[in-house]
Design a protein around this motif. Structure first.
Motif, PDB file in Angstrom:
ATOM      1  N   ARG A 143     116.267  41.559   9.227  1.00 47.55           N
ATOM      2  CA  ARG A 143     114.717  41.733   9.239  1.00 47.55           C
ATOM      3  C   ARG A 143     114.321  41.425  10.757  1.00 47.55           C
ATOM      4  O   ARG A 143     113.469  42.060  11.264  1.00 47.55           O
ATOM      5  N   LEU A 144     114.712  40.430  11.338  1.00 50.58           N
ATOM      6  CA  LEU A 144     114.211  39.837  12.544  1.00 50.58           C
ATOM      7  C   LEU A 144     114.995  40.768  13.774  1.00 50.58           C
ATOM      8  O   LEU A 144     114.371  41.227  14.483  1.00 50.58           O
ATOM      9  N   SER A 145     115.993  41.323  13.301  1.00 47.90           N
ATOM     10  CA  SER A 145     116.796  42.696  14.198  1.00 47.90           C
ATOM     11  C   SER A 145     115.979  43.744  14.391  1.00 47.90           C
ATOM     12  O   SER A 145     115.798  44.444  15.267  1.00 47.90           O
ATOM     13  N   ILE A 146     115.561  44.178  12.945  1.00 43.73           N
ATOM     14  CA  ILE A 146     114.539  45.300  12.748  1.00 43.73           C
ATOM     15  C   ILE A 146     113.436  45.229  13.487  1.00 43.73           C
ATOM     16  O   ILE A 146     113.034  46.027  14.006  1.00 43.73           O
ATOM     17  N   ALA A 147     112.632  44.007  13.383  1.00 39.21           N
ATOM     18  CA  ALA A 147     111.497  43.787  14.201  1.00 39.21           C
ATOM     19  C   ALA A 147     111.856  43.952  15.570  1.00 39.21           C
ATOM     20  O   ALA A 147     111.015  44.495  16.522  1.00 39.21           O
ATOM     21  N   SER A 148     112.811  43.226  16.184  1.00 37.75           N
ATOM     22  CA  SER A 148     113.097  43.199  17.544  1.00 37.75           C
ATOM     23  C   SER A 148     113.273  44.442  18.173  1.00 37.75           C
ATOM     24  O   SER A 148     112.815  44.992  19.325  1.00 37.75           O
ATOM     25  N   GLU A 149     114.205  45.367  17.431  1.00 38.09           N
ATOM     26  CA  GLU A 149     114.440  46.538  17.897  1.00 38.09           C
ATOM     27  C   GLU A 149     113.253  47.492  17.888  1.00 38.09           C
ATOM     28  O   GLU A 149     113.363  48.394  18.818  1.00 38.09           O
ATOM     29  N   SER A 150     112.657  47.660  16.627  1.00 31.08           N
ATOM     30  CA  SER A 150     111.537  48.461  16.882  1.00 31.08           C
ATOM     31  C   SER A 150     110.525  48.017  17.632  1.00 31.08           C
ATOM     32  O   SER A 150     109.904  49.003  18.420  1.00 31.08           O
ATOM     33  N   ALA A 151     110.297  46.861  18.167  1.00 31.34           N
ATOM     34  CA  ALA A 151     109.347  46.327  19.130  1.00 31.34           C
ATOM     35  C   ALA A 151     110.015  46.853  20.740  1.00 31.34           C
ATOM     36  O   ALA A 151     109.004  47.324  21.229  1.00 31.34           O
ATOM     37  N   ASP A 152     111.175  46.849  20.756  1.00 30.09           N
ATOM     38  CA  ASP A 152     111.893  47.395  22.097  1.00 30.09           C
ATOM     39  C   ASP A 152     111.476  48.648  22.152  1.00 30.09           C
ATOM     40  O   ASP A 152     111.122  49.280  23.299  1.00 30.09           O
ATOM     41  N   GLY A 153     111.922  49.459  21.302  1.00 28.48           N
ATOM     42  CA  GLY A 153     111.264  50.894  21.180  1.00 28.48           C
ATOM     43  C   GLY A 153     110.103  51.269  21.487  1.00 28.48           C
ATOM     44  O   GLY A 153     109.737  52.056  22.414  1.00 28.48           O
ATOM     45  N   LEU A 154     109.077  50.665  20.937  1.00 28.45           N
ATOM     46  CA  LEU A 154     107.738  50.854  21.274  1.00 28.45           C
ATOM     47  C   LEU A 154     107.412  50.326  22.612  1.00 28.45           C
ATOM     48  O   LEU A 154     106.630  50.869  23.427  1.00 28.45           O
ATOM     49  N   ALA A 155     107.854  49.150  23.202  1.00 32.30           N
ATOM     50  CA  ALA A 155     107.698  48.793  24.449  1.00 32.30           C
ATOM     51  C   ALA A 155     108.148  49.715  25.427  1.00 32.30           C
ATOM     52  O   ALA A 155     107.436  50.127  26.478  1.00 32.30           O
ATOM     53  N   TYR A 156     109.253  50.461  25.266  1.00 35.94           N
ATOM     54  CA  TYR A 156     110.078  51.409  26.164  1.00 35.94           C
ATOM     55  C   TYR A 156     109.005  52.498  26.221  1.00 35.94           C
ATOM     56  O   TYR A 156     108.434  52.846  27.099  1.00 35.94           O
TER      57      TYR A 156
END
Length: 732
Positions: A558-571
């Protein structure tokens, strides 16, 4: 007291239909055995099929039959009077009108066996002669009560018989009398099932054939009137409403349980003690259900049946039943499979039905040829005809109209060919127009976009391949070559579809990031352009958290999903040439591959605002996740995506679905405002003691994102950085 579940007999009409069908089919082979070799199969005019039998070794336990040859013709009775019997108790009784006092003479009790009328193995039923309870006056204050009770089985063990509730009724006959269905004694407290009354002695109110309460009453046989579950005794009781009036106007009253339509009321039955018993000298017909009772029900599929399993015939099957009076007893009945008939309780007892011998039951058109086969029949049409004779659809292959059509076809063949060529050219021209209208020449220059032919994608657009449907269209799964892809088809007629498509292709062709879904190509040769994306096998985060594809997720994932989703939106917010606002961030738009790597999908709203159109009231999105400030102002910003991401974070740690009332958001915000830990809100799957601090930090981060003061919300880059540090710290 143990009470077995209620038996469920077939509706009466259906049973009558099946009975008629069975009697007709049985005529096809009069020599077909019904019992074991060497065992007698008749008693007088009554057939005795196994599991019933007349000799040792010829019957199953509880099904023994005695044949009394002192009668001509011989008569059949259920054996073992201790188990199956009719108890007859006669005594004189004095009564007063208010029923406050009764005196009884010493009763005279006798017993007699239960006589069989007939047996139907295919319906698992037997008909017997049932008792009639009577009360006949001898003078103005005394009458003679004759209680008759039919008992089936013992109180301590299960018997194979029960009275059919669906096929029997309770009948009462008399001037003023109540009839009970659960006891045979006039002092019983059992509720009255039905009441017959002729006010003021008006016997002329009684009508032949009517049991509507004037001289005769009728009621359903209810399960609740039996002490032991399935009805295992027939004990109708009389309750005289005005005993003194009995002598004056109505010498006899009667109570009975009888097969539906087995008794037709006659006003003559109100007079004397000879008329009604004279019509039924052996008793009234009663239908019994029977079943195999023991310690086992039907064996489960694939399991070996027990040694004493009753369904021994090929082409037979087992059906669980609830016949029997003991709460712990199990029971079942055996049936012949469809298109077979006979006795499923004996070896090879279920024989194939020759349906062709019974055209009234098994239809075959007069233009068809009936052909029997094991387990059914066929009815092909006669030579020169086509169709299905079972459906009555046999028609000439070349009727007159067809011959005329064939003749004229040659004349118009050239016209059809010319028209076809014209249509093909028109379709080709139309395809080219679609291609140019959808920006094909421009997109040809974009080397990273693959342009697919119409015939490559249209076969994928089948309903069986559809895997999702959103605000902008439908998504299908299919193969192009050796690659599994997702094909998106925008909704036809959407006024914004062309704007969406052009913007999406331009934007997504420039977005290359490991946490953003990859656009492979598109098809422009159709009215509504099609988009081709990489396919992610684990579906959406919404499916994983809440849907049919719900799966266990540990905190690391779950933490990885949150981190990766945030990274995509930040990009999208900070590292592209043009700021890309998603506008519809929610679990359904976060897709997961086979290793649960998250990728942002569906830039639905970004398509509308990429060309410097930040103010819009036409954005299509899920309001459960949408920024309330945006909904009020119509101004979509990067902080709008931050708010939506905060809601996603709450769903990740709680595994609870958010709704339009923002109940999930409000609960977390309120807990944060009071300075309380939200421990009880976390998903039990991850709410372990050593992880509560991390979960609380995630909840706090989500609450920051949900701040109604847009300026107080963190940037998506900040959220992505903090989640990255959390993720790295946990994995170090």
């Amino acid at each position: 007291m143990r009470t077995p579940s209620r038996s469920r007999p077939l509706p009466t009409i259906l049973l009558l239909i099946l009975a008629g069908a069975a009697s007709v089919i049985a005529e096809q082979d009069e020599q077909q055995p019904v019992t074991h070799p060497g065992c007698p199969d008749k008693c007088g005019n009554i057939s005795i099929p196994f599991p019933f039998g007349l000799m040792p070794g010829c019957f199953r336990e509880g099904f023994e039959v005695t044949c009394d040859h002192t009668f001509d013709p011989p008569r059949a009775f259920l054996a073992d009077r201790d188990t199956n019997r009719i108890t007859v108790t006669e005594h004189d009784e004095s009564a007063v009108p208010d029923d406050s006092y009764r005196s009884y003479s010493y009763p005279n009790t006798s017993y007699c066996p239960i006589e069989l009328m007939d047996v139907s193995v295919d319906r698992s039923q037997a008909r017997v002669y049932g008792p009639i309870t009577s009360g006949c006056s001898t003078n103005s204050t005394t009458y003679k009560l004759k209680d008759q009770v039919m008992m089936l089985g013992r109180l301590t063990s299960a018997g194979p018989f029960a009275v059919s509730e669906a096929l029997n009724v309770v009948i009462g006959v008399g001037w003023r009398v109540g009839v009970t269905a659960g006891s045979s004694y006039t002092t019983s407290s059992t509720a009255v099932a039905c009441r017959s009354e002729l006010p003021a002695g008006r016997l002329e109110d009684a009508r032949n054939g009517s049991c509507a309460g004037r001289g005769c009453c009728e009621a359903a046989l209810r399960q609740e009137n039996s002490y032991y579950g399935p009805v295992t005794n027939v004990a109708p009781g009389l309750r005289l409403e005005d005993s003194n009036a009995l002598w004056k106007t109505n010498p006899c009253s009667y109570a009975m349980v009888v097969e539906k339509s087995g008794y037709n009321f006659s006003t003559l039955d109100l007079y004397g003690d000879k008329v009604l018993p004279g019509r039924f000298p052996k008793g009234v017909p009663v239908v019994l259900d029977f079943a195999i009772v023991g310690d086992a029900a039907c064996p489960e599929k694939g399991r070996r049946p027990p040694p004493d399993y009753a369904c021994v015939s090929n082409n037979s099957y087992c059906v669980n039943a609830t016949v029997g009076q003991s709460g712990y007893a199990l029971s079942y009945v055996c049936k012949c499979a469809e298109h077979y008939e006979g006795n499923p309780y004996i070896a090879n007892g279920c024989q194939d039905i020759d349906e062709c011998k019974f055209p009234d039951l098994y239809y075959c058109s007069t233009n068809g040829i009936c052909k029997n086969r094991l387990g059914g029949y066929d009815c092909p049409c006669k030579p020169g005809m086509k169709g299905d004779g079972k459906l009555g659809h046999c028609a000439e292959k070349f009727p007159l109209v067809a011959k005329v059509i064939v003749g004229t076809t040659g004349c118009i063949f050239i016209i059809v060919v010319i028209s076809l060529i014209f249509l093909l050219r028109k379709e080709k021209r139309k395809t080219r127009e679609f291609y140019e209208k959808n920006g094909g020449p421009t997109l040809e220059k974009a080397k990273i976009i693959k342009l697919f032919k119409r015939e490559e994608l249209v076969p994928i657009l089948k309903s069986s391949n559809r895997i999702g449907k959103g605000g902008f269209g439908e998504v299908y799964k299919g193969n192009i070559g050796n690659e599994l892809v997702a094909v998106k088809k925008p909704i036809k007629g959407n006024l914004l579809e062309k704007e969406q498509f052009a913007n999406e292709v331009i934007i997504q062709s420039q977005v290359i990031h490991k946490n953003i879904i990859r656009l492979i190509g598109c098809c422009l040769e159709v009215d509504t352009p099609l988009l081709v994306y990489e396919f992610l096998s684990n579906g959406s985060l919404d499916d994983i958290l809440h849907g049919d594809g719900k799966k266990p997720l540990n905190l690391d994932i779950r933490l990885s999903i949150a981190s990766e989703s945030a990274d995509g939106l930040a990009y999208m917010h900070s590292q592209t040439n043009t700021i890309i606002l998603h506008g519809d961030v929610k679990p359904a738009n976060i897709l997961l591959d086979d290793k649960f790597v998250a990728k942002i999908s569906d830039f639905g709203i970004s398509r509308l605002i990429a060309r410097e159109k930040q103010h819009t009231r036409y954005v299509i999105g899920d309001t459960s996740y949408m920024d309330p400030v945006y909904l009020q102002s119509g101004l979509l910003t990067e902080k709008s995506d931050v708010y939506s991401f905060g809601v996603v974070l709450l769903e990740l740690i709680s595994r609870k679905k958010t709704f339009d009332d923002n109940s999930l958001v409000n609960v977390f915000i309120e807990a944060h405002r009071r300075g309380e830990r939200a421990t009880e809100l976390f998903d039990n799957e991850i709410a372990v003691a050593e992880d509560l601090e991390l979960l609380q930090n995630l909840a706090g981060m989500a609450v920051e994102c949900l701040n109604l003061d847009v300026d107080q919300r963190p940037a998506m880059t900040d959220i992505a950085h903090r989640l990255l540090i959390m993720n790295q710290s946990r994995n170090s």
